[in-house]
Design a protein around this motif. Structure first.
Motif, short mmCIF file in Angstrom:
data_model
loop_
_atom_site.label_atom_id
_atom_site.label_comp_id
_atom_site.label_asym_id
_atom_site.label_seq_id
_atom_site.Cartn_x
_atom_site.Cartn_y
_atom_site.Cartn_z
N GLN A 259 0.59 -4.08 4.31
CA GLN A 259 0.97 -3.62 3.38
C GLN A 259 0.73 -2.54 2.75
O GLN A 259 1.61 -1.24 2.02
CB GLN A 259 0.89 -4.92 1.78
CG GLN A 259 2.04 -4.74 0.62
CD GLN A 259 3.46 -5.34 0.76
OE1 GLN A 259 3.72 -6.08 1.45
NE2 GLN A 259 4.00 -4.95 -0.01
N ALA A 260 -0.44 -2.15 2.85
CA ALA A 260 -1.03 -0.98 2.63
C ALA A 260 -1.24 -0.20 3.53
O ALA A 260 -0.86 1.53 3.14
CB ALA A 260 -2.67 -0.97 2.71
N ARG B 82 7.84 -2.80 1.51
CA ARG B 82 7.12 -3.91 0.37
C ARG B 82 7.58 -4.75 1.66
O ARG B 82 9.11 -5.67 1.64
CB ARG B 82 7.70 -4.06 -0.78
CG ARG B 82 7.63 -4.84 -1.74
CD ARG B 82 8.11 -5.00 -3.29
NE ARG B 82 7.41 -5.93 -3.95
CZ ARG B 82 7.78 -6.24 -5.32
NH1 ARG B 82 7.99 -4.77 -6.01
NH2 ARG B 82 7.20 -7.15 -6.04
N TRP C 9 -1.67 -10.08 5.91
CA TRP C 9 -0.22 -9.66 5.30
C TRP C 9 -0.86 -8.31 4.05
O TRP C 9 -0.46 -7.10 3.84
CB TRP C 9 -0.10 -10.89 3.56
CG TRP C 9 0.93 -10.02 2.61
CD1 TRP C 9 2.37 -10.06 3.27
CD2 TRP C 9 0.39 -9.69 0.91
NE1 TRP C 9 3.14 -9.69 1.54
CE2 TRP C 9 2.20 -9.10 0.43
CE3 TRP C 9 -0.29 -9.66 0.43
CZ2 TRP C 9 2.20 -9.08 -0.67
CZ3 TRP C 9 -0.27 -9.00 -0.80
CH2 TRP C 9 0.55 -8.82 -0.92
N LYS C 10 -2.27 -8.22 3.17
CA LYS C 10 -2.79 -7.22 2.45
C LYS C 10 -3.17 -6.14 3.44
O LYS C 10 -2.22 -4.66 2.93
CB LYS C 10 -3.84 -7.61 1.79
CG LYS C 10 -4.39 -6.56 0.95
CD LYS C 10 -5.95 -7.57 0.22
CE LYS C 10 -6.51 -6.65 -0.66
NZ LYS C 10 -7.04 -6.45 -1.75
N GLN C 11 -3.56 -6.37 4.53
CA GLN C 11 -3.57 -4.42 5.15
C GLN C 11 -2.18 -4.06 5.47
O GLN C 11 -2.13 -3.09 5.65
CB GLN C 11 -4.32 -5.35 6.82
CG GLN C 11 -6.20 -5.72 6.58
CD GLN C 11 -6.45 -6.24 7.68
OE1 GLN C 11 -5.87 -6.75 8.48
NE2 GLN C 11 -7.48 -6.43 7.99
N LEU D 286 -3.32 -14.15 4.45
CA LEU D 286 -3.09 -13.29 3.68
C LEU D 286 -4.15 -11.68 3.85
O LEU D 286 -3.62 -10.73 3.45
CB LEU D 286 -3.94 -13.88 2.36
CG LEU D 286 -3.06 -15.04 2.09
CD1 LEU D 286 -3.81 -16.43 0.51
CD2 LEU D 286 -1.78 -14.62 1.08
N ILE D 287 -4.64 -11.96 4.35
CA ILE D 287 -5.65 -11.01 4.54
C ILE D 287 -4.95 -9.99 5.58
O ILE D 287 -4.77 -8.55 5.61
CB ILE D 287 -7.10 -11.03 5.65
CG1 ILE D 287 -7.71 -11.79 4.82
CG2 ILE D 287 -7.94 -10.16 5.41
CD1 ILE D 287 -9.09 -12.56 5.15
#
Length: 274
Positions: free
Chosen positions: A217-218, A223, A213-215, A210-211
């Motif tokens: 995504q930004a 998307r 994925w967040k990086q 998830l970490i």
């Protein structure tokens, strides 16, 4: 079929700096398509009735500096986007990812390591020696039947030391786990194919994934929504309160709550699939 294959394979010509290397690439692809067994280069030489001396030439082809794996991957993604009948949900393609553990007899083969076998099949041992593969594909076909077209497939564990050998080793050693690499490959495909849904099983639902994925995504601007099953034993901890007493040690964990408890107040909003 032959003109269609010729058109697809010629898309990869720009990935090779030498014409001879491209010719051996065509031979390798055709050999993998028509081979009758799975004995590697030997199968290609046998089924295409090549001269025995071509065995060493094919071995050298895989180590050639006239091409790079990254350029082939990027071209393959572009070919898939242009030629394949992609399945879309709304305006997003559907990606599928999973891992596979393949047992191996050789203990000194590159990438072979001891792994835990999570399968519930009683005929399989709890621990095995083998390779851990990761694969990402995209759903293609017609509404009557969908197929998973592979986009990435590689060894994702046990090869960290090999990647960091030689003068071309990165400044920071590669140490990404299996689940983190899968997220990165999903975003690599989404950058070419467009916004996507990524189907994974609950094994890949972890904090490092998830970490990452967040990086991504930004940073990527595309998307990629993960669709997976939550683990029933997932718990969340509140932030512990700091103590004011002199010399007191701050508690590492505070009150915990089960992930199920967050959905109970709004469970009437969910519908059970038929």
């Amino acid at each position: 079929m032959l003109p269609y294959l010729d058109k697809i394979i010629n898309e990869f010509r720009s990935c090779f700096s030498r014409q001879a290397a491209f010719h051996w690439f065509v031979i390798t692809v055709i050999g993998l398509m028509v081979r009758s067994d799975q004995l590697g280069v030997t199968s290609i030489v046998r089924d295409l009735t090549l001269h025995p001396r071509c065995y060493e030439t094919l071995i050298h082809f895989f180590r050639s500096s006239a091409w790079s794996l990254e350029s082939l991957r990027l071209t393959w993604l572009q070919v898939v986007r242009k030629a394949a009948p992609l399945m879309t949900v709304g305006d997003r393609v559907v990606l599928v990812g999973d891992g596979m553990k393949q047992s191996k007899e050789g203990r000194r083969m590159p990438g072979v390591k001891k792994m835990h076998q999570e399968s519930e099949n009683s005929s399989k041992g709890e621990y095995i020696f083998g390779h851990l593969f990761g694969a990402v594909g995209v759903l293609v076909g017609a509404s009557a039947k969908w197929f998973c077209l592979p986009l990435f497939m590689n060894l994702q564990d046990g090869v960290k030391t090999i990647w960091n050998w030689g003068a071309s080793a990165p400044a920071e050693p590669k140490s990404d786990s299996h689940v983190v690499q899968m997220i990165g490959q999903g975003f690599a495909a989404a950058k070419v194919l467009g916004d996507a849904l990524f189907l994974l099983d609950r094994y890949f639902l972890s904090v490092p994934a998830l970490i990452r994925w967040k990086q991504e995504q930004a940073a990527s601007g595309v998307r990629l929504d993960l669709i997976t099953k939550a683990k029933v034993n997932t718990t969340a901890y509140e932030f512990p309160a700091a103590k004011n007493q002199a010399g007191a040690v701050r508690r590492r964990k505070a009150r915990k709550s089960s992930s199920r408890s967050f959905f109970k107040p709004g469970q009437h909003r969910f519908k059970r699939p038929r």
